[in-house]
Design a protein around this motif. Sequence first.
Motif, PDB file in Angstrom:
ATOM      1  N   SER A  63       7.925   1.582   0.146  1.00  0.00           N
ATOM      2  CA  SER A  63       8.253   2.925  -0.565  1.00  0.00           C
ATOM      3  C   SER A  63       8.440   4.057   0.545  1.00  0.00           C
ATOM      4  CB  SER A  63       6.928   3.452  -1.370  1.00  0.00           C
ATOM      5  OG  SER A  63       5.957   3.889  -0.354  1.00  0.00           O
ATOM      6  N   TYR A  64       7.881   3.642   1.883  1.00  0.00           N
ATOM      7  CA  TYR A  64       8.333   4.538   2.994  1.00  0.00           C
ATOM      8  C   TYR A  64      10.089   4.400   3.193  1.00  0.00           C
ATOM      9  CZ  TYR A  64       9.523   6.184   7.641  1.00  0.00           C
ATOM     10  OH  TYR A  64       9.909   6.840   8.973  1.00  0.00           O
ATOM     11  N   TYR A  65      10.446   3.193   3.150  1.00  0.00           N
ATOM     12  CA  TYR A  65      11.839   2.741   3.466  1.00  0.00           C
ATOM     13  C   TYR A  65      12.718   3.129   2.255  1.00  0.00           C
ATOM     14  CZ  TYR A  65       9.627   0.386   7.337  1.00  0.00           C
ATOM     15  OH  TYR A  65       9.047  -0.103   8.277  1.00  0.00           O
ATOM     16  N   ALA A  66      12.265   3.057   0.905  1.00  0.00           N
ATOM     17  CA  ALA A  66      12.835   3.381  -0.178  1.00  0.00           C
ATOM     18  C   ALA A  66      13.010   5.148  -0.032  1.00  0.00           C
ATOM     19  CB  ALA A  66      12.444   3.056  -1.275  1.00  0.00           C
ATOM     20  N   LYS A  67      12.313   5.736   0.572  1.00  0.00           N
ATOM     21  CA  LYS A  67      12.384   7.186   0.432  1.00  0.00           C
ATOM     22  C   LYS A  67      13.546   7.528   1.551  1.00  0.00           C
ATOM     23  CE  LYS A  67       7.640   8.387  -0.963  1.00  0.00           C
ATOM     24  NZ  LYS A  67       6.572   8.478  -0.453  1.00  0.00           N
ATOM     25  N   GLN A  68      13.793   6.606   2.343  1.00  0.00           N
ATOM     26  CA  GLN A  68      14.865   7.101   3.315  1.00  0.00           C
ATOM     27  C   GLN A  68      16.328   6.774   2.793  1.00  0.00           C
ATOM     28  OE1 GLN A  68      13.669   8.509   6.329  1.00  0.00           O
ATOM     29  NE2 GLN A  68      11.794   8.237   4.967  1.00  0.00           N
ATOM     30  N   LEU A  69      16.398   6.090   1.760  1.00  0.00           N
ATOM     31  CA  LEU A  69      17.593   5.512   1.245  1.00  0.00           C
ATOM     32  C   LEU A  69      18.818   6.458   1.303  1.00  0.00           C
ATOM     33  CD1 LEU A  69      19.092   3.006   0.136  1.00  0.00           C
ATOM     34  CD2 LEU A  69      18.023   3.699  -2.130  1.00  0.00           C
ATOM     35  N   PRO A  70      18.552   7.876   0.543  1.00  0.00           N
ATOM     36  CA  PRO A  70      19.704   8.933   0.543  1.00  0.00           C
ATOM     37  C   PRO A  70      20.403   9.247   1.813  1.00  0.00           C
ATOM     38  CG  PRO A  70      17.813   9.595  -0.707  1.00  0.00           C
ATOM     39  CD  PRO A  70      17.180   8.335   0.172  1.00  0.00           C
ATOM     40  N   LYS A  71      19.506   8.871   2.966  1.00  0.00           N
ATOM     41  CA  LYS A  71      20.060   9.213   4.216  1.00  0.00           C
ATOM     42  C   LYS A  71      21.230   8.096   4.912  1.00  0.00           C
ATOM     43  CE  LYS A  71      15.662  11.625   5.391  1.00  0.00           C
ATOM     44  NZ  LYS A  71      14.581  11.516   6.222  1.00  0.00           N
ATOM     45  N   TYR A  72      21.024   7.064   4.109  1.00  0.00           N
ATOM     46  CA  TYR A  72      22.018   5.808   4.680  1.00  0.00           C
ATOM     47  C   TYR A  72      22.835   5.532   3.618  1.00  0.00           C
ATOM     48  CZ  TYR A  72      17.814   4.589   7.908  1.00  0.00           C
ATOM     49  OH  TYR A  72      16.954   4.925   8.905  1.00  0.00           O
ATOM     50  N   SER A  73      24.087   4.667   4.400  1.00  0.00           N
ATOM     51  CA  SER A  73      25.110   4.517   3.532  1.00  0.00           C
ATOM     52  C   SER A  73      25.867   3.004   3.909  1.00  0.00           C
ATOM     53  CB  SER A  73      26.314   5.370   3.713  1.00  0.00           C
ATOM     54  OG  SER A  73      27.414   5.182   3.043  1.00  0.00           O
ATOM     55  N   LEU A  74      25.713   2.147   3.045  1.00  0.00           N
ATOM     56  CA  LEU A  74      26.176   1.029   3.143  1.00  0.00           C
ATOM     57  C   LEU A  74      27.731   1.124   3.004  1.00  0.00           C
ATOM     58  CD1 LEU A  74      25.868  -2.050   4.108  1.00  0.00           C
ATOM     59  CD2 LEU A  74      25.497  -2.565   1.862  1.00  0.00           C
ATOM     60  N   VAL A  75      28.515   1.210   3.931  1.00  0.00           N
ATOM     61  CA  VAL A  75      30.143   1.628   3.896  1.00  0.00           C
ATOM     62  C   VAL A  75      30.676   0.379   3.495  1.00  0.00           C
ATOM     63  CG1 VAL A  75      32.052   2.750   5.137  1.00  0.00           C
ATOM     64  CG2 VAL A  75      29.687   3.697   5.501  1.00  0.00           C
ATOM     65  N   ASN A  76      30.425  -0.702   4.288  1.00  0.00           N
ATOM     66  CA  ASN A  76      31.366  -1.693   4.195  1.00  0.00           C
ATOM     67  C   ASN A  76      30.496  -3.131   4.336  1.00  0.00           C
ATOM     68  OD1 ASN A  76      33.640  -0.220   6.032  1.00  0.00           O
ATOM     69  ND2 ASN A  76      34.261  -1.107   4.323  1.00  0.00           N
ATOM     70  N   LEU A  77      30.679  -4.313   3.390  1.00  0.00           N
ATOM     71  CA  LEU A  77      30.063  -5.379   3.391  1.00  0.00           C
ATOM     72  C   LEU A  77      31.026  -6.462   3.183  1.00  0.00           C
ATOM     73  CD1 LEU A  77      27.093  -6.530   3.515  1.00  0.00           C
ATOM     74  CD2 LEU A  77      27.231  -6.374   1.136  1.00  0.00           C
ATOM     75  N   TYR A  87      28.406  -6.176   7.779  1.00  0.00           N
ATOM     76  CA  TYR A  87      28.047  -4.996   7.355  1.00  0.00           C
ATOM     77  C   TYR A  87      28.306  -3.732   8.223  1.00  0.00           C
ATOM     78  CZ  TYR A  87      23.704  -4.617  10.194  1.00  0.00           C
ATOM     79  OH  TYR A  87      22.953  -4.515  11.297  1.00  0.00           O
ATOM     80  N   PHE A  88      28.621  -2.686   7.873  1.00  0.00           N
ATOM     81  CA  PHE A  88      28.883  -1.561   8.422  1.00  0.00           C
ATOM     82  C   PHE A  88      27.956  -0.365   7.516  1.00  0.00           C
ATOM     83  CE2 PHE A  88      31.867   2.481   8.790  1.00  0.00           C
ATOM     84  CZ  PHE A  88      31.095   3.059   9.711  1.00  0.00           C
ATOM     85  N   LEU A  89      26.951  -0.121   8.444  1.00  0.00           N
ATOM     86  CA  LEU A  89      25.944   0.878   7.916  1.00  0.00           C
ATOM     87  C   LEU A  89      25.929   2.228   8.646  1.00  0.00           C
ATOM     88  CD1 LEU A  89      23.369   1.084   5.834  1.00  0.00           C
ATOM     89  CD2 LEU A  89      21.934   0.345   7.982  1.00  0.00           C
ATOM     90  N   VAL A  90      25.707   3.360   7.910  1.00  0.00           N
ATOM     91  CA  VAL A  90      25.781   4.599   8.611  1.00  0.00           C
ATOM     92  C   VAL A  90      24.390   5.039   8.257  1.00  0.00           C
ATOM     93  CG1 VAL A  90      26.706   7.106   8.729  1.00  0.00           C
ATOM     94  CG2 VAL A  90      28.226   5.275   8.518  1.00  0.00           C
ATOM     95  N   ARG A  91      23.595   5.709   9.532  1.00  0.00           N
ATOM     96  CA  ARG A  91      22.236   5.940   9.182  1.00  0.00           C
ATOM     97  C   ARG A  91      22.114   7.292  10.105  1.00  0.00           C
ATOM     98  NH1 ARG A  91      18.899   5.241  13.681  1.00  0.00           N
ATOM     99  NH2 ARG A  91      19.887   4.049  15.502  1.00  0.00           N
TER     100      ARG A  91
END
Length: 182
Positions: A63-77, A87-91
């Motif tokens: 649940s801690y990591y799920a709450k962080q989801l809006p701050k992350y973006s999986l741009v490419n896969l 992958y290319f992830l923006v954090r």
Amino acid sequence: MKKYLFILLASFMLLACKPDTNNPAYYFNQAQQDSLVTNMIAFVAENATYSTDSTRFQPEFRSYYAKQLPKYSLVNLTKDPSGTYYYFLVRPVGKLKMYRRGVVGSFTLDSASLMPKNFKEIINTPHLSEDLVLERGAFLYRELVKKGNINEYMVMRDYVEWPDSTLTYNIHTNRWVYKQGK
């Protein structure tokens, strides 16, 4: 003449409809993407409160990591023929809201749980504006997919902050660690 025009138009339509295999949506629906990114956050983020490097993947911390989801973006896969995903992830960058960091790497996947295996951060970009992270991270990602490595770009400090002369990625702990003797 009409026949050739039709063939040309049909060819163009087929090319235009080619699926984007660099888009996470090509592989996963939105709920699956959210689950995958939540799992990836457990690898790249600071540990959840009361967790350690060895316990951070336990269900009670999800649940801690799920709450962080809006701050992350999986741009490419992209998935290669061997089953490796690139992958290319923006954090986020700590509490610095005006900066972002790009992470380019690879993993294989337990498709039942969407939990990455053999997870690796190949590079982390420096702290950059969102526009620069997207531009530079996408370039490194494309090169990784095309060549299978990005060794020649490791010296470009405007693109790659880690690894560097002091930090290397430990594939056993899935953490950046100081090099021995440094």
